[in-house]
Design an enzyme around this catalytic site. Structure first.
Site, PDB file in Angstrom:
ATOM      1  N   ASP A  51       0.794  -1.234   0.000  1.00 60.80           N
ATOM      2  CA  ASP A  51       0.000   0.000   0.000  1.00 60.80           C
ATOM      3  C   ASP A  51       0.832   1.294   0.000  1.00 60.80           C
ATOM      4  O   ASP A  51       1.342   1.703   1.055  1.00 60.80           O
ATOM      5  CB  ASP A  51      -0.942   0.014   1.205  1.00 60.80           C
ATOM      6  CG  ASP A  51      -1.697  -1.302   1.387  1.00 60.80           C
ATOM      7  OD1 ASP A  51      -1.073  -2.372   1.244  1.00 60.80           O
ATOM      8  OD2 ASP A  51      -2.896  -1.254   1.692  1.00 60.80           O
ATOM      9  N   GLU A  53      -4.224   2.210  -3.293  1.00 56.23           N
ATOM     10  CA  GLU A  53      -5.512   2.797  -2.897  1.00 56.23           C
ATOM     11  C   GLU A  53      -5.371   3.995  -1.960  1.00 56.23           C
ATOM     12  O   GLU A  53      -6.320   4.744  -1.786  1.00 56.23           O
ATOM     13  CB  GLU A  53      -6.412   1.742  -2.241  1.00 56.23           C
ATOM     14  CG  GLU A  53      -5.930   1.327  -0.871  1.00 56.23           C
ATOM     15  CD  GLU A  53      -7.055   0.861   0.040  1.00 56.23           C
ATOM     16  OE1 GLU A  53      -8.196   0.776  -0.412  1.00 56.23           O
ATOM     17  OE2 GLU A  53      -6.768   0.589   1.212  1.00 56.23           O
ATOM     18  N   ASN A  54      -4.198   4.135  -1.334  1.00 53.50           N
ATOM     19  CA  ASN A  54      -3.980   5.262  -0.417  1.00 53.50           C
ATOM     20  C   ASN A  54      -2.946   6.245  -0.959  1.00 53.50           C
ATOM     21  O   ASN A  54      -2.344   7.003  -0.195  1.00 53.50           O
ATOM     22  CB  ASN A  54      -3.511   4.747   0.953  1.00 53.50           C
ATOM     23  CG  ASN A  54      -4.529   3.864   1.636  1.00 53.50           C
ATOM     24  OD1 ASN A  54      -4.214   2.740   2.026  1.00 53.50           O
ATOM     25  ND2 ASN A  54      -5.747   4.348   1.765  1.00 53.50           N
ATOM     26  N   ASN A  64     -10.819  -0.868  -0.420  1.00 52.54           N
ATOM     27  CA  ASN A  64     -11.992  -0.105  -0.013  1.00 52.54           C
ATOM     28  C   ASN A  64     -11.844   1.393  -0.249  1.00 52.54           C
ATOM     29  O   ASN A  64     -12.830   2.100  -0.437  1.00 52.54           O
ATOM     30  CB  ASN A  64     -12.297  -0.372   1.466  1.00 52.54           C
ATOM     31  CG  ASN A  64     -11.088  -0.161   2.357  1.00 52.54           C
ATOM     32  OD1 ASN A  64     -10.018  -0.724   2.093  1.00 52.54           O
ATOM     33  ND2 ASN A  64     -11.229   0.626   3.391  1.00 52.54           N
ATOM     34  N   HIS A  65     -10.606   1.909  -0.243  1.00 47.39           N
ATOM     35  CA  HIS A  65     -10.415   3.360  -0.432  1.00 47.39           C
ATOM     36  C   HIS A  65     -10.395   3.797  -1.898  1.00 47.39           C
ATOM     37  O   HIS A  65     -10.253   4.992  -2.171  1.00 47.39           O
ATOM     38  CB  HIS A  65      -9.123   3.818   0.258  1.00 47.39           C
ATOM     39  CG  HIS A  65      -9.287   3.989   1.741  1.00 47.39           C
ATOM     40  ND1 HIS A  65     -10.083   4.967   2.283  1.00 47.39           N
ATOM     41  CD2 HIS A  65      -8.774   3.294   2.780  1.00 47.39           C
ATOM     42  CE1 HIS A  65     -10.051   4.875   3.607  1.00 47.39           C
ATOM     43  NE2 HIS A  65      -9.271   3.860   3.930  1.00 47.39           N
ATOM     44  N   HIS A 120      -7.195  -7.882  -0.264  1.00 47.69           N
ATOM     45  CA  HIS A 120      -7.235  -6.676   0.554  1.00 47.69           C
ATOM     46  C   HIS A 120      -8.229  -6.917   1.689  1.00 47.69           C
ATOM     47  O   HIS A 120      -9.445  -6.858   1.485  1.00 47.69           O
ATOM     48  CB  HIS A 120      -7.669  -5.512  -0.329  1.00 47.69           C
ATOM     49  CG  HIS A 120      -7.417  -4.173   0.268  1.00 47.69           C
ATOM     50  ND1 HIS A 120      -6.176  -3.590   0.277  1.00 47.69           N
ATOM     51  CD2 HIS A 120      -8.250  -3.303   0.883  1.00 47.69           C
ATOM     52  CE1 HIS A 120      -6.257  -2.409   0.866  1.00 47.69           C
ATOM     53  NE2 HIS A 120      -7.496  -2.215   1.259  1.00 47.69           N
ATOM     54  N   HIS A 147      -3.862  -3.954   3.064  1.00 46.40           N
ATOM     55  CA  HIS A 147      -4.876  -3.172   3.801  1.00 46.40           C
ATOM     56  C   HIS A 147      -4.465  -2.823   5.231  1.00 46.40           C
ATOM     57  O   HIS A 147      -4.744  -1.710   5.667  1.00 46.40           O
ATOM     58  CB  HIS A 147      -6.240  -3.882   3.834  1.00 46.40           C
ATOM     59  CG  HIS A 147      -7.283  -3.141   4.636  1.00 46.40           C
ATOM     60  ND1 HIS A 147      -7.804  -1.941   4.229  1.00 46.40           N
ATOM     61  CD2 HIS A 147      -7.882  -3.428   5.822  1.00 46.40           C
ATOM     62  CE1 HIS A 147      -8.697  -1.533   5.125  1.00 46.40           C
ATOM     63  NE2 HIS A 147      -8.757  -2.399   6.103  1.00 46.40           N
ATOM     64  N   HIS A 205      -1.549  -2.308   6.536  1.00 49.21           N
ATOM     65  CA  HIS A 205      -0.355  -1.456   6.552  1.00 49.21           C
ATOM     66  C   HIS A 205       0.724  -1.987   7.498  1.00 49.21           C
ATOM     67  O   HIS A 205       1.695  -1.277   7.771  1.00 49.21           O
ATOM     68  CB  HIS A 205      -0.689   0.003   6.895  1.00 49.21           C
ATOM     69  CG  HIS A 205      -1.538   0.674   5.860  1.00 49.21           C
ATOM     70  ND1 HIS A 205      -1.811   2.015   5.860  1.00 49.21           N
ATOM     71  CD2 HIS A 205      -2.176   0.184   4.765  1.00 49.21           C
ATOM     72  CE1 HIS A 205      -2.572   2.330   4.840  1.00 49.21           C
ATOM     73  NE2 HIS A 205      -2.817   1.231   4.165  1.00 49.21           N
TER      74      HIS A 205
HETATM   75 FE   LIG Z   1      -7.737  -0.607   2.559  1.00 44.53          FE
END
Ligand SMILES: [Fe+2]
Length: 258
Positions: free
Chosen positions: A8, A39-40, A67-68, A150, A175, A177
């Site tokens: 991530d 995603e982040n 999800n992000h 994820h 996810h 981290h």
């Molecule tokens: Fe996530």
């Protein structure tokens, strides 16, 4: 062949360490396909088309998410037209796709699949049954199959590893981290790690300034999240996959920022 999967990428600090080191890793480790969860990548929340293109230009071949992915509205149209940016396949009605087949630099066709867990996560379709359907739909000639799962909890991720063992080349988690120390090859030939870990600032609580998160836990009041910037690390795995799609080696590869 060798696949690099970067965990991530968090905010500008995460993007910077990828920019600084990706070409060196690709060359020194003879990487044929480079994948990252992004995603982040935009300030810790979502990704924009501009940032996705910036990451592709650095030398990443496929971007996965979670999800992000929905945090920035401008990504919806982009997802529909840019196949190399994946969203989790088990969202029932969403733009874009959770699977892509790409040709790696060595000429081998590889499937990259993005799935999302359901425990403490949005309510999506069953990722296990979705994985079955995706694998059934793939060209049988595509032997190299990489899965980014994820998900929040270790048990759901490990269960997915066992479920897909022998059917995909790798199941690597994202996810949380937090990198886990369970990198291994399962008996059927599937490389597995519960979570590859964040590529971003570790002087933080999972990427966010630690004072802000402490305040939230101490008061239960809403806070404005701000990405941290210190102790930046790149966390990844490097996979070696044989012609039949079995993993023959997997190792964690970490780079400490300047
Ligand atoms: Fe996530």
């Amino acid at each position: 062949m060798k696949i690099l999967f970067i965990g991530d990428i968090f905010a500008s600090a995460g993007r910077r360490i990828v920019a600084d080191h990706l070409q060196d890793i690709r060359q020194s480790q003879q990487i044929d396909l480079a994948i990252a969860n992004a995603e982040n990548a935009a300030g810790g929340f979502g990704i924009t088309p501009t940032i996705a293109e910036e990451l592709f230009a650095m030398g990443l071949d496929v971007l996965t998410s979670g999800n992000h992915i929905w945090d920035k509205k401008e990504i919806y149209d982009y997802l529909a037209r840019r196949a190399a940016l994946l969203r989790p396949a088990n969202y029932p009605m969403a733009p874009g796709s959770g699977v892509v087949v790409v040709t790696a630099r060595n000429g081998v066709r590889c499937a990259v699949i993005n799935l999302q867990g359901r425990t403490y996560m949005p309510s999506t379709e069953c990722p296990f049954r979705k994985a079955d359907r995706i694998l059934d739909s793939l060209d049988s000639e595509v032997k190299v199959r990489f899965v980014d799962f994820h998900a929040e909890i270790t048990s759901e991720k490990m269960a997915m590893g066992w479920y897909l063992d022998g059917r995909v080349s790798a199941v690597i988690g994202t996810h949380t981290h937090i990198p886990t120390a369970d990198t291994r090859i399962l008996p059927g030939g599937t490389a597995y790690q519960t979570d590859v870990g964040m590529t971003g600032p570790y002087d933080s609580v999972i990427g966010v300034q630690k004072e802000i998160i402490l305040q939230r836990f101490l008061t239960a009041l809403p806070v404005r999240m701000e990405p941290a910037s210190n102790q930046v690390e790149l966390h990844s795995v490097i996979l070696e996959i044989d012609e039949g799609g079995k993993a023959i080696a997997v190792k964690r590869h970490t780079v400490q920022g300047d």
